[in-house]
Design a protein around this motif. Sequence first.
Motif, PDB file in Angstrom:
ATOM      1  N   VAL A   1      28.299  43.721  49.110  1.00 46.31           N
ATOM      2  CA  VAL A   1      29.599  44.200  48.638  1.00 46.31           C
ATOM      3  C   VAL A   1      30.234  43.109  47.779  1.00 46.31           C
ATOM      4  N   ALA A   2      31.034  43.538  46.787  1.00 39.65           N
ATOM      5  CA  ALA A   2      31.726  42.585  45.926  1.00 39.65           C
ATOM      6  C   ALA A   2      33.148  43.059  45.685  1.00 39.65           C
ATOM      7  N   LEU A   3      34.038  42.116  45.465  1.00 36.73           N
ATOM      8  CA  LEU A   3      35.415  42.400  45.056  1.00 36.73           C
ATOM      9  C   LEU A   3      35.545  41.969  43.607  1.00 36.73           C
ATOM     10  N   ARG A   4      35.846  42.932  42.711  1.00 33.38           N
ATOM     11  CA  ARG A   4      35.850  42.657  41.284  1.00 33.38           C
ATOM     12  C   ARG A   4      37.098  43.207  40.611  1.00 33.38           C
ATOM     13  N   GLY A   5      37.592  42.475  39.623  1.00 30.72           N
ATOM     14  CA  GLY A   5      38.696  42.949  38.805  1.00 30.72           C
ATOM     15  C   GLY A   5      38.161  43.648  37.569  1.00 30.72           C
ATOM     16  N   GLY A   6      38.735  44.805  37.224  1.00 33.85           N
ATOM     17  CA  GLY A   6      38.291  45.555  36.065  1.00 33.85           C
ATOM     18  C   GLY A   6      37.258  46.608  36.420  1.00 33.85           C
ATOM     19  N   GLN A   7      37.157  47.618  35.569  1.00 35.17           N
ATOM     20  CA  GLN A   7      36.206  48.710  35.775  1.00 35.17           C
ATOM     21  C   GLN A   7      34.776  48.187  35.744  1.00 35.17           C
ATOM     22  N   PRO A   8      33.971  48.417  36.794  1.00 31.77           N
ATOM     23  CA  PRO A   8      32.583  47.950  36.789  1.00 31.77           C
ATOM     24  C   PRO A   8      31.792  48.575  35.644  1.00 31.77           C
ATOM     25  N   ALA A   9      31.025  47.727  34.944  1.00 38.56           N
ATOM     26  CA  ALA A   9      30.251  48.204  33.799  1.00 38.56           C
ATOM     27  C   ALA A   9      28.973  48.922  34.229  1.00 38.56           C
TER      28      ALA A   9
ATOM     29  N   ALA B   1      57.921  32.005  32.842  1.00 40.36           N
ATOM     30  CA  ALA B   1      57.532  33.281  32.236  1.00 40.36           C
ATOM     31  C   ALA B   1      57.683  33.185  30.731  1.00 40.36           C
ATOM     32  N   VAL B   2      56.654  33.636  30.019  1.00 44.72           N
ATOM     33  CA  VAL B   2      56.649  33.649  28.559  1.00 44.72           C
ATOM     34  C   VAL B   2      56.589  35.098  28.097  1.00 44.72           C
ATOM     35  N   LEU B   3      57.402  35.448  27.092  1.00 46.35           N
ATOM     36  CA  LEU B   3      57.475  36.819  26.585  1.00 46.35           C
ATOM     37  C   LEU B   3      57.714  37.820  27.724  1.00 46.35           C
ATOM     38  N   PRO B   4      58.735  37.598  28.556  1.00 44.27           N
ATOM     39  CA  PRO B   4      58.935  38.453  29.735  1.00 44.27           C
ATOM     40  C   PRO B   4      59.288  39.894  29.406  1.00 44.27           C
ATOM     41  N   ASP B   5      59.757  40.169  28.169  1.00 44.46           N
ATOM     42  CA  ASP B   5      60.099  41.541  27.806  1.00 44.46           C
ATOM     43  C   ASP B   5      58.894  42.316  27.281  1.00 44.46           C
ATOM     44  N   TRP B   6      57.723  41.693  27.254  1.00 44.19           N
ATOM     45  CA  TRP B   6      56.491  42.364  26.855  1.00 44.19           C
ATOM     46  C   TRP B   6      55.701  42.735  28.110  1.00 44.19           C
ATOM     47  N   HIS B   7      55.132  43.941  28.111  1.00 44.78           N
ATOM     48  CA  HIS B   7      54.384  44.448  29.262  1.00 44.78           C
ATOM     49  C   HIS B   7      52.902  44.106  29.124  1.00 44.78           C
ATOM     50  N   ILE B   8      52.298  43.714  30.255  1.00 50.83           N
ATOM     51  CA  ILE B   8      50.856  43.473  30.337  1.00 50.83           C
ATOM     52  C   ILE B   8      50.268  44.463  31.332  1.00 50.83           C
ATOM     53  N   GLU B   9      49.225  45.168  30.937  1.00 47.23           N
ATOM     54  CA  GLU B   9      48.593  46.162  31.806  1.00 47.23           C
ATOM     55  C   GLU B   9      47.975  45.481  33.028  1.00 47.23           C
ATOM     56  N   PRO B  10      48.226  46.000  34.245  1.00 45.37           N
ATOM     57  CA  PRO B  10      47.609  45.403  35.440  1.00 45.37           C
ATOM     58  C   PRO B  10      46.084  45.539  35.417  1.00 45.37           C
ATOM     59  N   ILE B  11      45.422  44.694  36.169  1.00 44.75           N
ATOM     60  CA  ILE B  11      43.967  44.748  36.300  1.00 44.75           C
ATOM     61  C   ILE B  11      43.609  45.579  37.525  1.00 44.75           C
ATOM     62  N   PRO B  12      42.861  46.679  37.371  1.00 44.79           N
ATOM     63  CA  PRO B  12      42.437  47.431  38.557  1.00 44.79           C
ATOM     64  C   PRO B  12      41.450  46.618  39.382  1.00 44.79           C
ATOM     65  N   LEU B  13      41.538  46.753  40.683  1.00 50.68           N
ATOM     66  CA  LEU B  13      40.702  45.983  41.590  1.00 50.68           C
ATOM     67  C   LEU B  13      39.757  46.934  42.323  1.00 50.68           C
ATOM     68  N   TYR B  14      38.470  46.614  42.323  1.00 49.06           N
ATOM     69  CA  TYR B  14      37.453  47.480  42.908  1.00 49.06           C
ATOM     70  C   TYR B  14      36.625  46.736  43.948  1.00 49.06           C
ATOM     71  N   VAL B  15      36.293  47.441  45.010  1.00 46.16           N
ATOM     72  CA  VAL B  15      35.213  47.013  45.895  1.00 46.16           C
ATOM     73  C   VAL B  15      33.954  47.734  45.424  1.00 46.16           C
ATOM     74  N   VAL B  16      32.906  46.973  45.193  1.00 46.22           N
ATOM     75  CA  VAL B  16      31.687  47.495  44.559  1.00 46.22           C
ATOM     76  C   VAL B  16      30.514  47.336  45.512  1.00 46.22           C
ATOM     77  N   TYR B  17      29.707  48.416  45.607  1.00 44.96           N
ATOM     78  CA  TYR B  17      28.533  48.393  46.481  1.00 44.96           C
ATOM     79  C   TYR B  17      27.302  48.810  45.675  1.00 44.96           C
ATOM     80  N   PRO B  18      26.152  48.193  45.924  1.00 41.06           N
ATOM     81  CA  PRO B  18      24.901  48.795  45.473  1.00 41.06           C
ATOM     82  C   PRO B  18      24.688  50.114  46.220  1.00 41.06           C
ATOM     83  N   PRO B  19      23.922  51.037  45.660  1.00 40.53           N
ATOM     84  CA  PRO B  19      23.683  52.310  46.348  1.00 40.53           C
ATOM     85  C   PRO B  19      23.179  52.099  47.779  1.00 40.53           C
ATOM     86  N   ASN B  20      23.799  52.850  48.697  1.00 43.36           N
ATOM     87  CA  ASN B  20      23.445  52.892  50.122  1.00 43.36           C
ATOM     88  C   ASN B  20      24.057  51.767  50.953  1.00 43.36           C
ATOM     89  N   ARG B  21      24.531  50.675  50.341  1.00 44.57           N
ATOM     90  CA  ARG B  21      25.078  49.584  51.144  1.00 44.57           C
ATOM     91  C   ARG B  21      26.394  49.990  51.814  1.00 44.57           C
TER      92      ARG B  21
END
Length: 309
Positions: free
Chosen positions: A141-149, A258-278
């Motif tokens: 199992v892994a904990l990863r930021g961003g959509q798994p490729a 904080a720099v450029l606080p009035d500008w929005h930054i998209e959050p990073i989705p967080l995923y738990v990733v498994y190889p098949p069957n794990r």
Amino acid sequence: MDQLLAMRAFIRVVDTGNFTKASEALGLSKASMTNLVQNLEAHLQTKLLNRTTRRVMVTTDGALYYERALRIISEVDELDGSLSQSYSTPTGRLRVEMASIFADWIVIPALDDFHRAFPDIHIDLGVGDRNVDYLAENVDVALRGGQPADQSLIARRVGQVDLTFGASAGYVERRGMPKHPSQFETDHQCVGYFMPPGNRSMSFQFERDGERVEINPRYALSVNDARSYTAAVLAGLGAGQLPRCMVADEIASGRLLAVLPDWHIEPIPLYVVYPPNRHLSNKVRVFVEWLVRLMAEKGVNPQHSRQPR
């Protein structure tokens, strides 16, 4: 012949691409792996693999058998897991991967509580932001930021990481406070972040009142590790996008501004990733549920949707 074991051996050879990695993943000798696959071919009276000194290639019959065998093994593992979960305490070695910033800030400080609850689970924790071959390295199992490729993996979205764009007080004192993201391509600089393949430094995206800006910032230093990235920003080597919940103390103390606080930054989705069957393993289940609770306690916004593989 133990046909289920032979099927597992064949599947692992196909997944990893050679007998050496497959034997390491299953904890068997290379000779045993070879005998299992040869006995399976003899039993089926067909050739499943073409072998050369450099690589292993799946035959047409082998590709068809692989798909069916993978489904059968998956069903067997699911059946075993559904029964054993009720009658046994999770045990064994658990191979986990995650970025250093998650390991250092979330997981390692709390692991004693996990081991008190599950003393028979032994964790091998790989720390870093590198690309991982989950099957070849036998990762559970892994904990990863961003959509798994890798679309062959099973990914469960478990939260998101809100980001803040900040710089050290020393940097702002020397360089001034920027007014627009484009200044980081001219008279300001960021700490760069690069990852394979290609080792290109990532770009930054900002949004404000319908205006979207993507910049490829100037940098004096680019790194490929989240912990080093945070240290470089705090050392005044440039501004950077940092997980808000992980730098709350630095913001409160004034070390990070904080720099450029009035500008929005998209959050990073967080995923738990498994190889098949794990994901069917009881030890993986209890670790993931503990991890999800821990992230919620640490302020990582929970998301309960599941992402199909």
